[in-house]
Motif scaffolding. Structure first.
Motif, PDB file in Angstrom:
ATOM      1  N   ILE A 285       4.971  -2.931 -13.300  1.00 55.36           N
ATOM      2  CA  ILE A 285       5.435  -4.231 -12.834  1.00 55.36           C
ATOM      3  C   ILE A 285       6.649  -4.131 -11.911  1.00 55.36           C
ATOM      4  N   PRO A 286       7.723  -3.419 -12.296  1.00 50.00           N
ATOM      5  CA  PRO A 286       8.842  -3.345 -11.351  1.00 50.00           C
ATOM      6  C   PRO A 286       8.498  -2.628 -10.052  1.00 50.00           C
ATOM      7  N   VAL A 287       7.601  -1.626 -10.115  1.00 45.08           N
ATOM      8  CA  VAL A 287       7.206  -0.924  -8.899  1.00 45.08           C
ATOM      9  C   VAL A 287       6.343  -1.816  -8.013  1.00 45.08           C
ATOM     10  N   LEU A 288       5.340  -2.474  -8.599  1.00 47.56           N
ATOM     11  CA  LEU A 288       4.477  -3.366  -7.833  1.00 47.56           C
ATOM     12  C   LEU A 288       5.255  -4.543  -7.253  1.00 47.56           C
ATOM     13  N   ALA A 289       6.272  -5.000  -7.991  1.00 49.99           N
ATOM     14  CA  ALA A 289       7.085  -6.116  -7.493  1.00 49.99           C
ATOM     15  C   ALA A 289       7.787  -5.760  -6.188  1.00 49.99           C
ATOM     16  N   LYS A 290       8.095  -4.488  -6.003  1.00 52.75           N
ATOM     17  CA  LYS A 290       8.814  -4.053  -4.805  1.00 52.75           C
ATOM     18  C   LYS A 290       7.899  -3.873  -3.603  1.00 52.75           C
ATOM     19  N   ILE A 291       6.580  -3.796  -3.824  1.00 53.25           N
ATOM     20  CA  ILE A 291       5.652  -3.581  -2.706  1.00 53.25           C
ATOM     21  C   ILE A 291       4.656  -4.728  -2.551  1.00 53.25           C
ATOM     22  N   GLN A 292       4.887  -5.842  -3.236  1.00 52.20           N
ATOM     23  CA  GLN A 292       3.879  -6.905  -3.244  1.00 52.20           C
ATOM     24  C   GLN A 292       3.649  -7.525  -1.868  1.00 52.20           C
ATOM     25  N   GLU A 293       4.588  -7.380  -0.946  1.00 48.34           N
ATOM     26  CA  GLU A 293       4.396  -7.933   0.391  1.00 48.34           C
ATOM     27  C   GLU A 293       3.499  -7.051   1.252  1.00 48.34           C
ATOM     28  N   ASP A 294       3.319  -5.801   0.848  1.00 44.31           N
ATOM     29  CA  ASP A 294       2.443  -4.870   1.573  1.00 44.31           C
ATOM     30  C   ASP A 294       1.081  -4.878   0.879  1.00 44.31           C
ATOM     31  N   GLN A 295       0.172  -5.764   1.351  1.00 49.21           N
ATOM     32  CA  GLN A 295      -1.086  -5.997   0.652  1.00 49.21           C
ATOM     33  C   GLN A 295      -1.947  -4.741   0.558  1.00 49.21           C
ATOM     34  N   ARG A 296      -1.980  -3.948   1.643  1.00 46.56           N
ATOM     35  CA  ARG A 296      -2.820  -2.744   1.614  1.00 46.56           C
ATOM     36  C   ARG A 296      -2.335  -1.771   0.547  1.00 46.56           C
ATOM     37  N   ARG A 297      -1.051  -1.561   0.532  1.00 52.49           N
ATOM     38  CA  ARG A 297      -0.483  -0.629  -0.439  1.00 52.49           C
ATOM     39  C   ARG A 297      -0.581  -1.183  -1.858  1.00 52.49           C
ATOM     40  N   PHE A 298      -0.345  -2.482  -2.000  1.00 54.61           N
ATOM     41  CA  PHE A 298      -0.437  -3.149  -3.295  1.00 54.61           C
ATOM     42  C   PHE A 298      -1.847  -2.985  -3.867  1.00 54.61           C
ATOM     43  N   SER A 299      -2.866  -3.229  -3.030  1.00 53.90           N
ATOM     44  CA  SER A 299      -4.261  -3.116  -3.480  1.00 53.90           C
ATOM     45  C   SER A 299      -4.599  -1.681  -3.889  1.00 53.90           C
ATOM     46  N   ALA A 300      -4.080  -0.725  -3.114  1.00 52.53           N
ATOM     47  CA  ALA A 300      -4.355   0.680  -3.437  1.00 52.53           C
ATOM     48  C   ALA A 300      -3.766   1.056  -4.792  1.00 52.53           C
ATOM     49  N   TYR A 301      -2.556   0.560  -5.090  1.00 59.08           N
ATOM     50  CA  TYR A 301      -1.934   0.831  -6.386  1.00 59.08           C
ATOM     51  C   TYR A 301      -2.750   0.226  -7.521  1.00 59.08           C
ATOM     52  N   ILE A 302      -3.256  -0.981  -7.315  1.00 60.09           N
ATOM     53  CA  ILE A 302      -4.028  -1.666  -8.354  1.00 60.09           C
ATOM     54  C   ILE A 302      -5.320  -0.907  -8.654  1.00 60.09           C
ATOM     55  N   VAL A 303      -6.041  -0.518  -7.600  1.00 60.77           N
ATOM     56  CA  VAL A 303      -7.304   0.201  -7.792  1.00 60.77           C
ATOM     57  C   VAL A 303      -7.057   1.538  -8.479  1.00 60.77           C
ATOM     58  N   ARG A 304      -6.031   2.260  -8.014  1.00 60.36           N
ATOM     59  CA  ARG A 304      -5.726   3.545  -8.626  1.00 60.36           C
ATOM     60  C   ARG A 304      -5.262   3.372 -10.073  1.00 60.36           C
ATOM     61  N   GLY A 305      -4.535   2.293 -10.321  1.00 64.60           N
ATOM     62  CA  GLY A 305      -4.095   2.019 -11.682  1.00 64.60           C
ATOM     63  C   GLY A 305      -5.262   1.779 -12.622  1.00 64.60           C
ATOM     64  N   GLN A 306      -6.286   1.051 -12.137  1.00 67.11           N
ATOM     65  CA  GLN A 306      -7.467   0.813 -12.974  1.00 67.11           C
ATOM     66  C   GLN A 306      -8.176   2.120 -13.307  1.00 67.11           C
ATOM     67  N   LEU A 307      -8.331   2.994 -12.322  1.00 63.63           N
ATOM     68  CA  LEU A 307      -8.994   4.281 -12.567  1.00 63.63           C
ATOM     69  C   LEU A 307      -8.168   5.150 -13.510  1.00 63.63           C
ATOM     70  N   ALA A 308      -6.850   5.177 -13.273  1.00 62.61           N
ATOM     71  CA  ALA A 308      -5.981   6.028 -14.081  1.00 62.61           C
ATOM     72  C   ALA A 308      -5.947   5.602 -15.540  1.00 62.61           C
ATOM     73  N   LEU A 309      -6.027   4.288 -15.787  1.00 62.51           N
ATOM     74  CA  LEU A 309      -6.092   3.797 -17.160  1.00 62.51           C
ATOM     75  C   LEU A 309      -7.515   3.853 -17.701  1.00 62.51           C
ATOM     76  N   GLY A 310      -8.473   3.495 -16.838  1.00 60.59           N
ATOM     77  CA  GLY A 310      -9.845   3.292 -17.294  1.00 60.59           C
ATOM     78  C   GLY A 310     -10.556   4.538 -17.774  1.00 60.59           C
ATOM     79  N   TYR A 311     -10.548   5.592 -16.987  1.00 63.47           N
ATOM     80  CA  TYR A 311     -11.317   6.786 -17.358  1.00 63.47           C
ATOM     81  C   TYR A 311     -10.800   7.459 -18.629  1.00 63.47           C
TER      82      TYR A 311
END
Length: 502
Positions: A285-311
């Protein structure tokens, strides 16, 4: 010439900022997950020891009160810890006022629990519940005082201090519980464990934060924090009620012994899952809060976060489902074998609940607590209906209803989120489907291996299950898309290890 010299400096500064943020996230993930790994090992040790010293009835009595404590804890926090962490700016006066608000809520909730302890014991049909509830009122007070100290550490990205606190506090509390159980305290051992842990966390966070609140200041407004928190707490209350209706039904309909079996199986699966999700969230949350204006980077973090938690979590839960009997036999003992089917169903439920978890990060970081509440309200009846229908088949039916509900709601959660903010919906859906596919195939292969082999000692059976799952995943990596996911996870691991940017 001077202009041309300045330009690369600006570029370098931006690059360094991105690198430093990624480094902080990687380092925070490494420290946090290392701490949680130790904490989970402590929890496993506690389960193994205490399950042999205490009875399902003892656990059931505590679980009745813990359900009420859980509801109160949502109000006690009031979403103000998340509000403080995600705020672009937080003044000393605002932090102080938030501290006193959380403290006041904690004291008030302690009084409420003390007042309802008698009716709660009557409703449960267990007189011991009254004294347990009264003793545990102090937890609200301690946690109320802790809230903003912990938020302060999270906001300042002090993950090392948090990890140390989150290891030492439960270790100390477990030592107290085991000592009390050996002295014959029974369920009071578990009460002592809860109170000791809350006190240790308060002391640790207060010392670690290196900050002391002043007196409340009426001239400093915290209305935006309260508004955000109000919506967040409403959604959390709906989710908590929906996700704990099963515990309430088992406790009040089938009694404390059945609840003890049910609760131990639940804790074996859901508590470690929460102990991974919660600290990862404190980093995300604190890391994503700092990059939320950069949509491309924000989306990449979210997708990678799902994989990193999911598998890893999904494959771990598959192992729990397949090896539920030897795990129960090894960790809890023969008297707990009736909990095996519950353990399997909770593992299945955990996979779906974990897949939807990254959506919560987006709601919090983007300040969409109102939309989160409306989603929670719209889907809150699903688990209630599933559990109520499941009661026709007894306690096992209740567990099955609990397991089915998240599989019905997680696809809806992504679609709902995509309607209120920009998220990589397609990437999240396809990533989740790959995780489910790998988990499903691995489960089938591991189950077939364990069926084909003769009866084995519990530890060997668990090891065989793990090898079967690992071997299946290795074969599935021959598929290009799965191989790309595996490569992405390895890159995350390398980045965390080397503390480089994400």
């Amino acid at each position: 010439m001077k202009l041309s010299e300045k330009s690369p400096r600006v570029t370098t500064s931006a690059s360094e900022t991105a690198h430093n943020l990624g480094s902080t996230a990687a380092r925070g993930a490494l420290i946090t997950l290392s701490g949680q790994g130790i904490r989970i090992l402590l929890q496993i040790a506690g389960v193994v020891v205490l399950a042999r010293l205490l009875s399902p009835h003892d656990y059931g009595l505590l679980a009745i009160v813990v359900v009420i404590i859980g509801i109160g804890e949502i109000f006690r926090d009031f979403g103000l810890s998340s509000a403080a962490v995600r705020a672009p700016e937080l003044t000393g006066g605002q932090r102080t006022n938030l501290f006193w608000i959380n403290a006041a809520i904690g004291v008030s909730l302690g009084g409420v629990l003390f007042a309802i302890s008698g009716p709660l014991a009557t409703a449960a049909g267990q007189i011991e519940v009254q004294s347990i509830a009264r003793a545990m009122t102090v937890i609200f007070i301690l946690n109320g005082l802790t809230t903003q100290f912990r938020a302060h550490l999270m906001r300042d990205l002090q993950f090392r201090r948090l990890a140390i606190i989150d290891v030492i506090a439960p270790a100390f509390a477990l030592a107290v519980a085991i000592s009390a159980a050996l002295l014959g305290w029974g369920y009071w051992s578990l009460v002592a464990q809860q109170i000791t842990q809350a006190l240790a966390i308060l002391v640790g966070t207060a010392v670690g934060a290196r900050w002391l609140p002043g007196l409340p200041n009426q001239n400093v407004s915290v209305r935006p924090f309260l508004r955000f928190g109000a919506n967040l707490v409403l959604s959390q209350i709906v989710n908590y009620g929906a996700n704990n209706v099963d515990t309430a039904v088992v406790g009040f309909v089938y009694g404390p012994t059945s609840l003890g079996l049910y609760n131990r199986a639940y804790q074996l699966v859901v508590t470690p899952l929460s102990q991974i999700q919660s600290p990862v969230t404190s980093v995300a949350i604190p890391v994503l809060a700092k990059i939320q204006e950069d949509q491309r980077r924000f989306s990449a973090y979210i997708v990678r976060g799902q994989l990193a938690l999911g598998y890893p979590i999904s494959l771990g839960l598959v192992g729990v489902a397949v090896a539920a009997e030897p795990i129960t036999r090894l960790m809890l003992g023969e008297q707990w074998l009736a909990a095996v089917p519950f353990l399997q169903l909770f593992a299945v439920a955990g996979i779906a609940r974990n897949l939807a978890f990254v959506g919560y990060w987006v709601y919090v970081v983007r300040g969409l607590s109102g939309d989160l509440f409306r989603f929670s309200l719209a889907t809150g009846l699903v688990p209630v209906i599933c559990v109520v229908v499941g009661t026709q088949w007894g306690v096992l039916g209740v567990a099955a209803g609990f397991a089915i509900a998240p599989w019905l709601t997680w696809p809806v959660s992504l679609l709902w989120l995509s309607r209120v903010t920009a998220v990589p919906t397609r990437a999240l859906f396809t990533g989740a489907l790959r995780i489910i596919g790998v988990a499903g195939v691995s489960a089938g292969a591991a189950f077939s291996v364990t069926i084909a082999l003769p009866a084995m000692p519990a530890l060997l059976s668990i090891a065989v299950t793990a090898v079967a799952i690992g071997g299946t995943v290795g074969l599935l990596c021959l598929i290009p898309t799965i191989r790309r996911d595996a490569k992405s996870l390895l890159e995350v691991g390398v980045l965390v290890k080397r503390r480089k940017g994400l």
